[in-house]
Design an enzyme around this catalytic site. Structure first.
Site, PDB file in Angstrom:
ATOM      1  N   GLU A   1     -49.364  16.603   3.990  1.00  0.00           N
ATOM      2  CA  GLU A   1     -47.961  16.323   3.654  1.00  0.00           C
ATOM      3  C   GLU A   1     -47.136  17.602   3.496  1.00  0.00           C
ATOM      4  O   GLU A   1     -46.028  17.700   4.008  1.00  0.00           O
ATOM      5  CB  GLU A   1     -47.859  15.438   2.411  1.00  0.00           C
ATOM      6  CG  GLU A   1     -48.445  14.032   2.602  1.00  0.00           C
ATOM      7  CD  GLU A   1     -47.830  13.262   3.770  1.00  0.00           C
ATOM      8  OE1 GLU A   1     -46.810  13.693   4.324  1.00  0.00           O
ATOM      9  OE2 GLU A   1     -48.425  12.215   4.145  1.00  0.00           O
TER      10      GLU A   1
ATOM     11  N   HIS B   1     -47.060  14.366  12.212  1.00  0.00           N
ATOM     12  CA  HIS B   1     -48.345  14.003  11.602  1.00  0.00           C
ATOM     13  C   HIS B   1     -49.425  13.766  12.656  1.00  0.00           C
ATOM     14  O   HIS B   1     -50.611  13.827  12.351  1.00  0.00           O
ATOM     15  CB  HIS B   1     -48.199  12.714  10.777  1.00  0.00           C
ATOM     16  CG  HIS B   1     -47.910  12.932   9.319  1.00  0.00           C
ATOM     17  ND1 HIS B   1     -48.582  13.853   8.553  1.00  0.00           N
ATOM     18  CD2 HIS B   1     -47.041  12.309   8.474  1.00  0.00           C
ATOM     19  CE1 HIS B   1     -48.134  13.797   7.291  1.00  0.00           C
ATOM     20  NE2 HIS B   1     -47.192  12.873   7.225  1.00  0.00           N
TER      21      HIS B   1
ATOM     22  N   MET C   1     -44.529   5.470   8.073  1.00  0.00           N
ATOM     23  CA  MET C   1     -45.969   5.728   8.050  1.00  0.00           C
ATOM     24  C   MET C   1     -46.457   6.134   9.432  1.00  0.00           C
ATOM     25  O   MET C   1     -46.142   5.502  10.426  1.00  0.00           O
ATOM     26  CB  MET C   1     -46.689   4.469   7.549  1.00  0.00           C
ATOM     27  CG  MET C   1     -48.197   4.560   7.559  1.00  0.00           C
ATOM     28  SD  MET C   1     -48.798   5.841   6.406  1.00  0.00           S
ATOM     29  CE  MET C   1     -50.296   6.337   7.253  1.00  0.00           C
TER      30      MET C   1
ATOM     31  N   GLU D   1     -52.235   3.458   4.180  1.00  0.00           N
ATOM     32  CA  GLU D   1     -52.341   4.640   3.338  1.00  0.00           C
ATOM     33  C   GLU D   1     -51.820   4.295   1.945  1.00  0.00           C
ATOM     34  O   GLU D   1     -50.757   3.689   1.830  1.00  0.00           O
ATOM     35  CB  GLU D   1     -51.528   5.812   3.910  1.00  0.00           C
ATOM     36  CG  GLU D   1     -51.785   7.082   3.133  1.00  0.00           C
ATOM     37  CD  GLU D   1     -51.075   8.312   3.713  1.00  0.00           C
ATOM     38  OE1 GLU D   1     -50.362   8.189   4.718  1.00  0.00           O
ATOM     39  OE2 GLU D   1     -51.249   9.373   3.129  1.00  0.00           O
TER      40      GLU D   1
ATOM     41  N   HIS E   1     -41.028  13.984  11.188  1.00  0.00           N
ATOM     42  CA  HIS E   1     -42.138  14.087  10.238  1.00  0.00           C
ATOM     43  C   HIS E   1     -43.314  13.202  10.679  1.00  0.00           C
ATOM     44  O   HIS E   1     -44.454  13.663  10.776  1.00  0.00           O
ATOM     45  CB  HIS E   1     -41.632  13.687   8.844  1.00  0.00           C
ATOM     46  CG  HIS E   1     -42.678  13.745   7.782  1.00  0.00           C
ATOM     47  ND1 HIS E   1     -42.832  14.833   6.958  1.00  0.00           N
ATOM     48  CD2 HIS E   1     -43.633  12.856   7.410  1.00  0.00           C
ATOM     49  CE1 HIS E   1     -43.824  14.614   6.125  1.00  0.00           C
ATOM     50  NE2 HIS E   1     -44.332  13.409   6.368  1.00  0.00           N
ATOM     51  N   GLU E   2     -43.026  11.938  10.939  1.00  0.00           N
ATOM     52  CA  GLU E   2     -44.124  11.019  11.298  1.00  0.00           C
ATOM     53  C   GLU E   2     -44.741  11.436  12.628  1.00  0.00           C
ATOM     54  O   GLU E   2     -45.961  11.394  12.797  1.00  0.00           O
ATOM     55  CB  GLU E   2     -43.648   9.569  11.361  1.00  0.00           C
ATOM     56  CG  GLU E   2     -42.935   9.054  10.113  1.00  0.00           C
ATOM     57  CD  GLU E   2     -43.654   9.326   8.808  1.00  0.00           C
ATOM     58  OE1 GLU E   2     -44.897   9.442   8.806  1.00  0.00           O
ATOM     59  OE2 GLU E   2     -42.960   9.449   7.777  1.00  0.00           O
TER      60      GLU E   2
HETATM   61  N1  B3K Z   1     -48.047   9.233   4.785  1.00  0.00           N
HETATM   62  C1  B3K Z   1     -47.010   8.289   4.457  1.00  0.00           C
HETATM   63  C2  B3K Z   1     -46.918   8.005   3.002  1.00  0.00           C
HETATM   64  C3  B3K Z   1     -47.878   6.995   2.508  1.00  0.00           C
HETATM   65  C4  B3K Z   1     -47.578   6.634   1.087  1.00  0.00           C
HETATM   66  C5  B3K Z   1     -48.613   5.760   0.497  1.00  0.00           C
HETATM   67  N2  B3K Z   1     -48.281   5.404  -0.859  1.00  0.00           N
HETATM   68  C6  B3K Z   1     -45.680   8.719   4.960  1.00  0.00           C
HETATM   69  C7  B3K Z   1     -45.524  10.149   5.205  1.00  0.00           C
HETATM   70  O1  B3K Z   1     -45.666  10.996   4.362  1.00  0.00           O
HETATM   71  O2  B3K Z   1     -45.265  10.499   6.325  1.00  0.00           O
HETATM   72 ZN    ZN Z   2     -45.968  12.592   5.607  1.00  0.00          ZN
END
Ligand code: B3K
Ligand code: ZN
Length: 851
Positions: free
Chosen positions: A313, A294, A256, A122, A290-291
């Site tokens: 986000e 997602h 991530m 990402e 958080h992860e």
């Molecule tokens: N989605 C990733 C962040 C990616 C950043 C790329 N530059 C982590 C997060 O927000 O959970």
């Molecule tokens: Zn995130």
């Protein structure tokens, strides 16, 4: 790195992909300097697309061969990808490319960290791995084969087969390429399992380098709590047989959410009582959650394009904040979230980098993983929930998951589910997504014949590219408190939709004191000059914990501003109010600790600037120091006992109750050290059995100009613990006297342990200096030059982290002409650097006002 002027990409230019992908199969033959990636991808024309150009993204790849339906083809290759004639019917693309993970210092795509292979895709890193339509609206199931002699070979989804020197993984859930991940290395796992609500067993593993396995227990526990919470709160279950987390030392951000294989910066997953502080534990818990969250908000439902980043986000931050509140107490957690919002997002929203929660153009998307997209994005979800109520929110979320599962969605889709589930028209609310800047809210009030009227006014200052702003929907949670301290109106949600709007409340026997914006019900700046006595009254009587804290905060801020601007003495009313608050045993220690903390120097600078004054960082620092001295003098008689009473006997526990006590104890120690000298902090440093108390004591010592010996002892004791040594670098610079900070940073940059290519180490030192407001902004300009030197150096290797850290300069227009000239010169010097990255040139251009 490119020299050609980078072209912006616009939301309005979105077009659907020409081809969709039904299946991806990848084979990796891993080697540090020459990894081969073989791909076999089933494409089909997208009936929704007008264009039939077959274009695949690809950067820094060496194409060995490519075939369509088994026949070799010769694509036309550019710096950004390839095009090739392709059938107007389903076909199979196959290719082999070569990449060099060892040479990848940008830490994007496939790279190496201490002998371990690791990916970060990402937002647009997959195109550095192989040719592919690297855009989030192309979703496909992936199977992956990894060939390597390394013992642990991981990818997304479920493991399906493994032999000597290879392993195969299959991810049944269609996903965009940015969620692809691969890890290979000599790793050890902490393993556990989780039974989902429907009774399926999921294997859980946290993979770390040997030696770190003693630091995974807390993260594992946080993971299991997150999984249960998402089932209970959102009805969301995990959907694979295995969930893997990997800790990596070289990582550009926190973590991530790759499908089934989350990759974490080691600093956001590893913790032991001896090496991690209470705030680190809380942060690990929040990031693990958080992860994990997602998996539904981001992975199962992803974003159509990167302009919709806040869709995943903002929502996922909102969800992790809810979780942390449930785990650690909502009142304290809300205060902490708002402090962070003000420190990072308000700062961004009030400077040259201000942008809408959903930006409309970008040059480099990595520059838009910002506090605005994340934290303000989360505030928008909170406002929606306040407006439609808890039940309306639950219905909307159920509809969102039912309607968009497996899709790449937009903010329009998101708002539509709220409209459909609740019958509300959200067209005005949508402005929150497109209008940048922090609204200013003010009010006047009146009391006549038993009726109280409160008249609000909202105004949003211009931001880059948006000179005129329209009124927004602002949920204002209001309570009224009678003169005797009783609440006469419990929290009521007012909906402000106009530029000016009044609300009346009848049947009151006396003029009430309003408690406005309870719980921080909207991300606005409330400008209201109240007499100190009224603030002190709210501090004593407000039933809303956030506003109780806010009243104290406002008293502190008013007082500090008078100290800076008018050379006033510290406010006695504030000091008396603090003394009373500290004595109140009913109040949570964590809350009292927060009440003792002062607004940051950067926040004072912003407020002065807002009020039409030019902030002087040195004067702000001096006033903050003087106020702390006055607090110490005034509170000393009760702090000694408080310090003793807040000791946590027994072994260290990272829970919120103990952490709150330790926070209050440290706040007391910090003030006591100003009055009594270093002895108490030295004793705590020497006797501590946990990092929170040891590191906290060290900070107290540095604050009073002591701690030289302890710094050396600390280094010797922890020199093999890289995450602790990061702190050692950061703390000294962050606590250095303003006239010494830049020189100290320069000296530390020469330390043999300053491994500047490691993002954590770089952030610790360079970020430590920019966090020291008075040191960074010292009139000599030495801080500016030092930071600029290092940004230039890092940009050549790792544009993403360098560009992100350039935000140290984002506030430059607030300051006096001399400082502005010094910063402008540094920004100009960065801009003029040959081979500057797209990331950095966009940031510098925007800061200078060219973007
Ligand atoms: N989605 C990733 C962040 C990616 C950043 C790329 N530059 C982590 C997060 O927000 O959970
Ligand atoms: Zn995130």
């Amino acid at each position: 790195m490119k020299d050609a002027a980078p072209q912006p990409i616009y939301l309005s230019d979105y077009t659907p992909p020409a081809f969709l992908v039904d299946q991806v199969h990848l084979t990796f033959r891993l080697a540090p300097t020459s990894t081969r990636v073989l791909s076999r991808i089933a494409f089909r024309p997208n009936p929704e697309a007008a264009d039939r150009t077959f274009f695949l993204h690809g950067e820094n790849l060496r194409l060995v061969w490519a075939k369509i339906d088994g026949k070799e083809v010769s694509p036309e290759i550019t710096e950004t990808g390839l095009t090739c004639p392709a059938p107007d019917a389903p076909f199979i693309w196959e290719a082999e490319v070569e990449i060099a993970p060892e040479a990848n210092t940008a830490l994007e795509g496939l790279y190496m960290s201490k002998g371990m292979y690791c990916t970060q895709c990402e937002a647009e890193g997959f195109r550095k791995i192989t040719y592919y339509p690297d855009r989030p609206d192309v979703m496909a199931p992936f199977t992956v084969r990894i060939e390597s002699d390394l013992p642990v070979l991981l990818s997304n989804g479920n493991p399906v087969a493994r032999g000597a020197g290879w392993a195969e993984w299959q991810d049944p859930w269609p996903k965009p390429a940015y969620l692809f991940a691969l890890v290979a290395g000599e790793l050890v796992a902490t393993s556990d399992s989780f039974i989902t609500a429907s009774g399926r067993e999921v294997a859980l593993n946290i993979w770390v380098r040997p030696g770190d396995e003693g630091k995974t227990a807390f993260a594992m526990d946080a993971l299991k709590r997150s999984m249960r919470w998402d089932e209970e709160t959102y009805g969301r279950e995990y959907d694979l047989d295995v969930f893997n987390i990997v800790a990596v030392d070289d990582f550009n951000m926190g973590a991530m959410e790759n499908k089934g294989l989350n990759i974490f910066n080691s600093s956001c997953v590893l913790a032991s009582p001896e090496t991690a502080t209470d705030p680190t534990y809380a942060r690990i818990e929040a990031i693990i959650a958080h992860e994990y969250f997602h998996n539904w908000t981001g992975n199962r439902i992803t974003c159509r394009d990167w302009f919709q980043l806040c869709l995943k986000e903002g929502l996922t931050v909102f969800r992790d904040q809810q979780f942390s509140g449930d785990m650690r107490g909502h009142a304290v957690h809300r205060i902490e979230d708002v402090m962070a919002l003000r420190a990072r997002q308000f700062r961004e929203d009030n400077g040259p980098l201000a942008h809408p929660v959903r930006p409309e153009s970008f040059v480099e998307i990595n520059n838009f993983y910002t506090a605005t997209v994340y934290e303000k994005g989360a505030e928008l979800i909170g406002m929606l929930k306040r407006l439609v109520g808890d039940e309306g929110y639950a219905r909307a979320l159920d509809l969102y998951f039912a309607r968009h599962d497996g899709e790449a969605a937009t903010i329009e889709d998101w708002l539509k589910v709220f409209e459909d589930a609740t019958g509300r028209d959200l067209s005005q609310f949508k402005r929150w997504y497109s209008q940048a800047g922090t609204p200013r809210l003010s009010f006047t009030d009146d009391f006549r014949n038993g009726t109280y009227t409160i008249a609000f006014k909202q105004e949003t200052p211009p931001t880059p590219g948006q000179p005129d702003k329209a009124p927004q929907v602002i949920p204002i949670a209001l309570g009224l408190i009678g003169p005797n301290g009783d609440e006469v109106l419990p929290t009521t949600m007012l909906e402000m939709t106009e530029a000016e709007q009044s609300f009346t409340f009848g049947g009151l026997s006396a003029r009430p004191i309003p408690s406005v914006l309870r719980g921080f019900s909207a991300p606005v700046i409330l400008n209201h000059d109240r007499p100190a006595a009224e603030r002190a009254f709210l501090l004593a009587h407000d039933t809303d914990p956030f506003n109780k804290w806010e009243a104290g905060r406002a008293l502190a801020k008013d007082g500090l501003i008078r100290m800076v601007r008018d050379h006033a003495a510290p406010d006695a009313a504030y000091l008396d109010a603090l003394a009373a608050l500290l004595r109140d045993e009913q109040l949570d220690p964590a809350f009292r600790a927060l009440a003792l903390s002062l607004p940051g120097e950067d926040d004072i600078a912003q407020t002065l600037h807002d009020g039409g004054h030019t902030p002087d960082p040195a004067a702000i620092h001096a006033a903050a120091e003087a106020l702390k001295d006055a607090m110490a003098d005034h509170l000393a008689p009760q702090l000694g006992a408080l310090y003793e009473a807040t000791a946590c006997p027994g072994p260290y526990r990272p829970d919120a109750a103990d952490a709150g006590k330790r926070a209050l104890r440290l706040a007391a120690l910090s003030l006591l050290s100003r009055v009594d000298g270093p002895a108490r902090a030295e004793a705590q440093f020497a006797g501590a059995d946990n990092m929170t108390e040891q590191f906290g004591a060290l900070g107290c010592l540095l604050d009073i100009g002591a701690g030289e010996g302890q710094l050396a002892t600390f280094y010797e004791r922890w020199r093999m613990e890289r995450l602790v040594i990061d702190r050692w670098f950061g703390l000294q610079v962050a606590h250095a006297a303003p006239d010494r900070a830049a020189a100290l940073a320069a000296q530390l940059a020469g330390h043999p342990d300053f491994d500047w290519k490691n993002p954590n180490r770089f952030r610790a030192l360079i970020g430590g200096l920019s966090a020291n407001a008075a040191g960074f902004h010292h009139a000599s300009g030495a801080g500016y030059a030092f930071v600029a030197d290092w940004l230039i150096r890092l940009d050549a290797l790792n544009p993403q982290t360098a560009a992100r850290m350039s935000t140290a300069f984002e506030t430059w227009r607030r300051y006096d002409a001399d400082r502005q000239a010094l910063i402008r010169a540094q920004l100009g010097r960065i801009a003029a650097t040959g081979g500057l990255s797209r990331d950095m040139s966009e940031m510098v251009g925007r800061m200078l006002g060219e973007g």
